[in-house]
Every structure is written in C-alpha cells, then in structure tokens.
Design a protein around this motif. Structure first.
Motif, mmCIF file in Angstrom:
data_model
loop_
_atom_site.group_PDB
_atom_site.id
_atom_site.type_symbol
_atom_site.label_atom_id
_atom_site.label_comp_id
_atom_site.label_asym_id
_atom_site.label_seq_id
_atom_site.Cartn_x
_atom_site.Cartn_y
_atom_site.Cartn_z
ATOM 1 N N GLN A 292 52.843 40.728 45.703
ATOM 2 C CA GLN A 292 52.064 41.014 44.504
ATOM 3 C C GLN A 292 51.448 39.718 44.031
ATOM 4 O O GLN A 292 52.036 38.648 44.159
ATOM 5 C CB GLN A 292 52.961 41.597 43.411
ATOM 6 N N SER B 236 44.513 39.745 41.443
ATOM 7 C CA SER B 236 43.559 40.566 42.192
ATOM 8 C C SER B 236 42.243 39.842 42.446
ATOM 9 O O SER B 236 41.456 40.276 43.267
ATOM 10 C CB SER B 236 43.283 41.859 41.435
ATOM 11 N N THR C 198 47.545 42.883 41.784
ATOM 12 C CA THR C 198 47.439 43.887 42.840
ATOM 13 C C THR C 198 48.575 43.705 43.833
ATOM 14 O O THR C 198 49.136 42.616 43.933
ATOM 15 C CB THR C 198 46.076 43.778 43.561
ATOM 16 N N ARG D 197 44.567 40.692 49.907
ATOM 17 C CA ARG D 197 44.597 41.279 48.563
ATOM 18 C C ARG D 197 44.426 42.790 48.636
ATOM 19 O O ARG D 197 43.508 43.306 49.261
ATOM 20 C CB ARG D 197 43.519 40.676 47.691
ATOM 21 N N ASN E 93 49.759 43.256 47.550
ATOM 22 C CA ASN E 93 49.143 42.596 48.689
ATOM 23 C C ASN E 93 49.932 42.866 49.950
ATOM 24 O O ASN E 93 51.149 43.093 49.892
ATOM 25 C CB ASN E 93 49.094 41.076 48.471
ATOM 26 N N SER F 3 43.348 44.796 46.510
ATOM 27 C CA SER F 3 42.113 45.325 45.933
ATOM 28 C C SER F 3 41.029 45.498 46.994
ATOM 29 O O SER F 3 40.067 46.215 46.777
ATOM 30 C CB SER F 3 41.621 44.429 44.794
#
Length: 182
Positions: A106, A109, A121, A155, A123, A157
């Motif tokens: 984590q 982001s 986000t 990432r 990861n 995202s």
C-alpha cells in the motif's frame, strides 16, 4: 519462420482510468470536427479550417495513443521473461528466474489530493533476487510505479483492481513457470 509466441497477460492495466482519460480528447475531436465542417461550409479563411483540422488530428493521435496504452498489460510473461510495463510503450524484460514473489503493498496513489490528502492505493510489489544486482534499480515515471532496491512497485491506480485472488494467481503462475523451467 514461426511468429514469436504472444505474451501471457498476468496483470491488466486499469481500463476504467484509461477510458476516463479518453473523454477530453474525444470531446476535443468532436468539437474540432464540427468546427472544421462549419468553417469549410461557411467558406472561412483557410487558416481557421487548418487550425480545426490540426486539432482533429492531434486529438485523434492522442486517442490512438491512449487506446494502445489501454490494451497493453501491466505484467505479462513470455519466453522466460517477466514483461513489466511501467513505461507507456514498451516493457522491461526481467528474467523470470530472478523473480521471487508477488505481494500486496500500500502506498501513495500519485493522484490529485482529495480534501488536502493524497489518496492511497493498493500496490503489487515484485521482489527480485538479492543476488541480481544489475536489476536493483530502474528509473521510471513515479506515477505508474517504482523500481528500487530490487523491488518493483506497480501502483494499483494503474492496474486492474488488486484482489487477494489476483495475488494468488500471480504467485501460482510464477511457481508453475519456474518449476517448468527447472
């Protein structure tokens, strides 16, 4: 000669995010196309039509680039190499033998702040063998991921939703491939 085998996709890109990024150039393309048609129909100066034509071409080029990026995976496997797509156009080829494990992480982001705080986000983190010193670090765009100290961070995202099942699949497939190669 036989064509090279197609990469096996292990982790997909975030298609929702890429589709969202396509909205502004699509709107620009439509508006510019309308302006081009109107300027030609009303016999405007040639440079007005040329300007609208240029906007149409630029927005279509951007849409094509985003579509291409949307179709690329984040992580794939091919011919003994893990293909890590942390750049928009081409992967980095990592020997599968030095890939040890995928795990969930984590972190920031790298997206715009919400209420003054940067959203976090989940990861995907890929740990590489400590003995693979030439694979310790690579420079890349921090918005998509990081590659530092033998850890590749992708990432969340920028990839499909990361679930415990995705993580199990990644590690299961890694183990299968490495066993086959031995």
């Amino acid at each position: 000669t036989m064509p090279p085998n197609k990469p096996e996709v292990w982790l997909r890109t975030n298609r929702r995010a890429m589709t969202t990024m396509m909205v502004p150039p699509a709107l620009l393309s439509l508006g510019s196309l309308a302006g081009l048609v109107l300027s030609v129909a009303t016999d405007q100066y040639w440079f007005v039509s040329a300007m609208f034509g240029l906007f149409v071409l630029m927005s279509l080029w951007l849409l094509g680039s985003l579509t291409h990026a949307m179709l690329l995976p984040r992580v794939a496997y091919q011919s003994g190499e893990l293909l890590v797509y942390l750049e928009f156009q081409r992967p980095t080829h990592v020997p599968i033998d030095i890939v040890e494990v995928f795990f969930l992480g984590q972190g920031p982001s790298e997206l715009p702040k919400i209420k003054g705080r940067e959203p976090e986000t989940q990861n995907v983190i890929i740990r590489l063998a400590e003995s693979a010193t030439e694979w310790k670090h690579r420079d890349m765009k921090p918005a998509i991921g990081l590659w530092c100290e033998g850890y590749i961070t992708i990432r969340g995202s920028w990839c499909e939703p990361i679930t415990p099942e995705i993580m199990r699949q990644l590690n299961h497939r890694l183990i299968e491939i490495q066993r086959e190669r031995k």
